[in-house]
Structures are given as C-alpha cells and as structure tokens.
Write a protein that holds these residues in place. Structure first.
Motif, PDB file in Angstrom:
ATOM      1  N   ASP A  29       0.805  -1.226   0.000  1.00  0.00           N
ATOM      2  CA  ASP A  29       0.000   0.000   0.000  1.00  0.00           C
ATOM      3  C   ASP A  29       0.837   1.274   0.000  1.00  0.00           C
ATOM      4  N   SER A  30       1.879   1.301   0.806  1.00  0.00           N
ATOM      5  CA  SER A  30       2.638   2.543   0.988  1.00  0.00           C
ATOM      6  C   SER A  30       3.774   2.716  -0.008  1.00  0.00           C
ATOM      7  N   TYR A  31       4.313   1.609  -0.514  1.00  0.00           N
ATOM      8  CA  TYR A  31       5.493   1.709  -1.383  1.00  0.00           C
ATOM      9  C   TYR A  31       5.271   1.078  -2.760  1.00  0.00           C
ATOM     10  N   GLU A  32       4.028   0.634  -2.993  1.00  0.00           N
ATOM     11  CA  GLU A  32       3.643   0.074  -4.294  1.00  0.00           C
ATOM     12  C   GLU A  32       4.557  -1.067  -4.746  1.00  0.00           C
ATOM     13  N   ILE A  33       4.979  -1.871  -3.790  1.00  0.00           N
ATOM     14  CA  ILE A  33       5.759  -3.073  -4.123  1.00  0.00           C
ATOM     15  C   ILE A  33       4.830  -4.074  -4.803  1.00  0.00           C
ATOM     16  N   ASP A  34       5.258  -4.626  -5.930  1.00  0.00           N
ATOM     17  CA  ASP A  34       4.440  -5.575  -6.673  1.00  0.00           C
ATOM     18  C   ASP A  34       4.425  -6.929  -5.970  1.00  0.00           C
ATOM     19  N   VAL A  35       3.240  -7.536  -5.869  1.00  0.00           N
ATOM     20  CA  VAL A  35       3.101  -8.805  -5.157  1.00  0.00           C
ATOM     21  C   VAL A  35       3.921  -9.902  -5.826  1.00  0.00           C
ATOM     22  N   ASN A  36       4.002  -9.875  -7.172  1.00  0.00           N
ATOM     23  CA  ASN A  36       4.788 -10.887  -7.889  1.00  0.00           C
ATOM     24  C   ASN A  36       6.269 -10.784  -7.522  1.00  0.00           C
ATOM     25  N   TRP A  37       6.770  -9.555  -7.477  1.00  0.00           N
ATOM     26  CA  TRP A  37       8.182  -9.348  -7.154  1.00  0.00           C
ATOM     27  C   TRP A  37       8.482  -9.788  -5.723  1.00  0.00           C
ATOM     28  N   LEU A  38       7.598  -9.436  -4.796  1.00  0.00           N
ATOM     29  CA  LEU A  38       7.841  -9.782  -3.392  1.00  0.00           C
ATOM     30  C   LEU A  38       7.824 -11.292  -3.190  1.00  0.00           C
ATOM     31  N   VAL A  39       6.856 -11.973  -3.814  1.00  0.00           N
ATOM     32  CA  VAL A  39       6.779 -13.424  -3.664  1.00  0.00           C
ATOM     33  C   VAL A  39       8.021 -14.084  -4.253  1.00  0.00           C
ATOM     34  N   THR A  40       8.430 -13.639  -5.453  1.00  0.00           N
ATOM     35  CA  THR A  40       9.614 -14.210  -6.104  1.00  0.00           C
ATOM     36  C   THR A  40      10.863 -14.025  -5.246  1.00  0.00           C
ATOM     37  N   THR A  41      11.090 -12.786  -4.808  1.00  0.00           N
ATOM     38  CA  THR A  41      12.282 -12.468  -4.022  1.00  0.00           C
ATOM     39  C   THR A  41      12.273 -13.184  -2.678  1.00  0.00           C
ATOM     40  N   ARG A  42      11.117 -13.204  -2.040  1.00  0.00           N
ATOM     41  CA  ARG A  42      10.970 -13.845  -0.737  1.00  0.00           C
ATOM     42  C   ARG A  42      11.290 -15.340  -0.832  1.00  0.00           C
ATOM     43  N   LEU A  43      10.754 -15.986  -1.852  1.00  0.00           N
ATOM     44  CA  LEU A  43      10.975 -17.424  -2.002  1.00  0.00           C
ATOM     45  C   LEU A  43      12.432 -17.751  -2.296  1.00  0.00           C
ATOM     46  N   LEU A 201       8.308 -18.468 -10.851  1.00  0.00           N
ATOM     47  CA  LEU A 201       7.662 -17.158 -10.943  1.00  0.00           C
ATOM     48  C   LEU A 201       8.586 -16.127 -11.576  1.00  0.00           C
ATOM     49  N   SER A 202       9.888 -16.369 -11.556  1.00  0.00           N
ATOM     50  CA  SER A 202      10.852 -15.440 -12.156  1.00  0.00           C
ATOM     51  C   SER A 202      10.637 -15.287 -13.661  1.00  0.00           C
ATOM     52  N   PHE A 203      10.088 -16.318 -14.295  1.00  0.00           N
ATOM     53  CA  PHE A 203       9.822 -16.229 -15.729  1.00  0.00           C
ATOM     54  C   PHE A 203       8.695 -15.241 -16.027  1.00  0.00           C
ATOM     55  N   ILE A 204       7.781 -15.070 -15.055  1.00  0.00           N
ATOM     56  CA  ILE A 204       6.671 -14.138 -15.228  1.00  0.00           C
ATOM     57  C   ILE A 204       7.057 -12.750 -14.747  1.00  0.00           C
ATOM     58  N   HIS A 205       7.741 -12.699 -13.619  1.00  0.00           N
ATOM     59  CA  HIS A 205       8.155 -11.409 -13.064  1.00  0.00           C
ATOM     60  C   HIS A 205       9.573 -11.535 -12.516  1.00  0.00           C
ATOM     61  N   PRO A 206      10.607 -11.293 -13.331  1.00  0.00           N
ATOM     62  CA  PRO A 206      11.993 -11.389 -12.868  1.00  0.00           C
ATOM     63  C   PRO A 206      12.246 -10.493 -11.663  1.00  0.00           C
ATOM     64  N   PRO A 207      12.919 -10.998 -10.638  1.00  0.00           N
ATOM     65  CA  PRO A 207      13.129 -10.215  -9.416  1.00  0.00           C
ATOM     66  C   PRO A 207      13.986  -8.973  -9.608  1.00  0.00           C
ATOM     67  N   TRP A 208      14.773  -8.952 -10.690  1.00  0.00           N
ATOM     68  CA  TRP A 208      15.629  -7.785 -10.910  1.00  0.00           C
ATOM     69  C   TRP A 208      14.891  -6.635 -11.600  1.00  0.00           C
ATOM     70  N   GLN A 209      13.635  -6.839 -11.988  1.00  0.00           N
ATOM     71  CA  GLN A 209      12.885  -5.787 -12.660  1.00  0.00           C
ATOM     72  C   GLN A 209      12.187  -4.879 -11.652  1.00  0.00           C
ATOM     73  N   ILE A 210      12.957  -4.192 -10.875  1.00  0.00           N
ATOM     74  CA  ILE A 210      12.432  -3.211  -9.931  1.00  0.00           C
ATOM     75  C   ILE A 210      13.544  -2.233  -9.587  1.00  0.00           C
ATOM     76  N   ASP A 211      13.187  -0.980  -9.456  1.00  0.00           N
ATOM     77  CA  ASP A 211      14.171   0.039  -9.129  1.00  0.00           C
ATOM     78  C   ASP A 211      14.143   0.304  -7.624  1.00  0.00           C
ATOM     79  N   LEU A 212      14.990  -0.420  -6.906  1.00  0.00           N
ATOM     80  CA  LEU A 212      15.005  -0.291  -5.449  1.00  0.00           C
ATOM     81  C   LEU A 212      15.607   1.026  -4.982  1.00  0.00           C
TER      82      LEU A 212
END
Length: 305
Positions: A29-43, A201-212
């Motif tokens: 909600d506050s930082y607009e982190i994508d759920v796909n990215w968070l799940v991929t990175t977390r796993l 899930l990386s094939f759908i949303h690669p974890p590196w596709q985010i500007d941290l």
C-alpha cells in the motif's frame, strides 16, 4: 530447559509470521511493491538461506541427494510449484486486495478442508468433533467476511477468493508433503520448494525488474523483515521447536499467528474491524485451538506464510 526453548521458538516464529503478513501489506500500500516481485524475491532468498542452514548445521549430503531419484525429483517439482508457490502467491494476493488479518484467518481454514477431503475420500468418517470444527469455521467466516450483514461483504471479493484459494493450496501443500518429509529433512524439502517456486515465478516477473533506489530506508527495513524474519527465521524456529515439543503443542502455540496478524492490522495499519468480525475471529481461533487439542486429527505439518 529444552521444552522452554521450544515454546519460545514456536511463539517467536508464529508472531513473526503474523507480523510479516501485515508488513507485506504495508509494502503493497505505501510503497507500491508488486506482489509478484515480493513473492519471487521472498521465495528465492528464504529458500537459499534455509538450504544454507541445512548445509552448515545438519546433514549436508541431503541438499543434493534429494535430486538423485527421479520420482522424488518430480514430486519435489510439483510440491514447489503447486504447493509452495501456490500457497505463497495466493496468501500475498489476498493480503494485497484485503489485509493480513483476513488473509491469515482464511488460510487457517486449510485443516477444515483437509477434514472434508478425507471424509469424501472415505479416509475417515465424520465425528462430532469434525462437525463442530466445520461449523465453527463456517460461522466464523460468515461473521468475518460480512460483519453480520448479509446484504454486503465487509471484505473485497478478490481478497476472499485469494484467501480461500490460499487455504486450498495450504491443504494440498500439507497433504502432498507427507511422503517427502518421511525421506528428507524439512529444511531440505521446504528450502528447495521455495527456490523452485521462486524460479518458476521469475519467468513471469523477474526479481531484478524493480528500481530499489527509489525506495526509502524504512521500505528496505520492511523488506528485510518479511524475507528474513517473516519467512526464513519464522519457519526455521517452527521446525526447531518440533525437536523439543510434540506436533500438537507446536500447532496449538502456533495459533498465535492469526492473533498477531489481527492486532498488527488493526492497531498498526489502522484497518477497520467491525464487532462481528471480531466475533468471527474468535470463532476461527476456537476452531484452530480445538483442532490442535484433538489428538486424533493433529498431525505434524509444514508452515507457509
């Protein structure tokens, strides 16, 4: 001393799980982190850390031995995608569309789904305790989702759908894991399952596709908490508690997770929670405790959130 250590471990792990879901909601909600990215990175990160723990503290040969048998390798791939990934994604999606409290409580319907499945497959017969458990779950869900009003839902429909799917996925995850856990350590099975799910899930949303670089410092701290404390340490502590506690005790003490999710959602994120939703929460918590105390249906299980 070992028993006290086990109690501290399982309580700490369960609280981390509950709070981790709420922190994830904050990231959405506050930082607009994508759920796909968070799940991929977390796993991926949590899976790597769990396998590292196995390699350096337990039987390291199991880390690679699990892939030497074709049948086990296929089962592990299925478990990683249809079990681990499905549980993680549906749970996080329910949090994103609703809140951590509702998502966690809906996920805790998995034991009821397992009971219903077992009855339909004629693996067991309906007992009075089973009927009471299912009734508590249904009534609790009604109040939780409607806040006592039949005319409208108090929780967004997508959050309900994803939450119920999370319960279904957790039921499959728990049942499918049994034969794997009889042959290999939990850290090996769950660690590889996390890596498999994250890789898929990386094939759908690669974890590196985010500007941290655009994230503030507190967002980084929240990410660290979700990945390290809310995933890796939470699971590790739960597994370690089974060394000094019986599964029934760990399961019962682990029911503090929904409480942690509810309280942090209401008092930290200031999410509205109506009177009847609190009633529904109590019903579901009673159901969880009743299941944990029922030795005939209490079994060792895995943890997802």
């Amino acid at each position: 001393m070992n028993r006290k250590k086990g109690i501290v471990l399982v309580l700490t792990g369960a609280v981390f799980w509950g709070i981790g879901g709420t922190v994830s909601k904050k990231l959405f909600d506050s930082y607009e982190i994508d759920v796909n990215w968070l799940v991929t990175t977390r796993l991926l990160l949590a899976g790597f850390l769990l396998l590292s723990i196995q390699y350096f503290t337990k039987d390291r040969s199991q880390v690679l031995d699990v892939w030497k048998t074709k049948r086990i390798a296929v089962q592990l791939l299925i478990f990683g995608i249809l079990g681990m990934l499905a549980v993680q994604y549906t749970y996080m999606a329910s949090i994103q569309h609703g809140n951590a409290a509702v998502a966690t409580l809906l996920q805790y319907l998995a034991p009821v789904m397992i009971i219903i499945y077992s009855i339909f497959r004629k693996h067991m017969v309906m007992t009075r305790n089973d009927f009471l458990t299912v009734s508590l779950a249904l009534v609790g869900c009604f109040f939780l989702l409607t806040n006592g009003s039949i005319s409208q839902l108090s929780v967004p429909t997508p959050a309900i759908v994803w939450g119920v799917l999370s319960g279904v996925a957790l039921a499959f995850y728990t049942l499918y894991a049994v034969p794997l856990l009889k042959q290999y350590d939990s850290l090996v099975i769950v660690g590889w399952a996390m890596i498999i799910g994250g890789f898929a899930l990386s094939f759908i949303h690669p974890p590196w596709q985010i500007d941290l670089k655009l994230l503030p410092v507190e967002a980084y701290l929240y990410l660290v908490f979700v990945i390290i404390f809310g995933t890796m340490i939470a699971f590790w502590f739960y597994i370690e508690s089974l060394q000094s506690l019986v599964p029934k005790e760990s399961s019962l003490l682990g029911s503090i997770e929904p409480l942690a999710a509810v309280f942090t959602t209401v008092f930290w994120l200031k999410e509205p929670f109506g009177l009847f939703q609190w009633v529904g929460t109590v019903f579901i918590l009673i159901m969880i405790v009743a299941l944990a105390l029922n030795t005939s249906t209490s079994k060792a299980g895995l943890k997802d959130s």
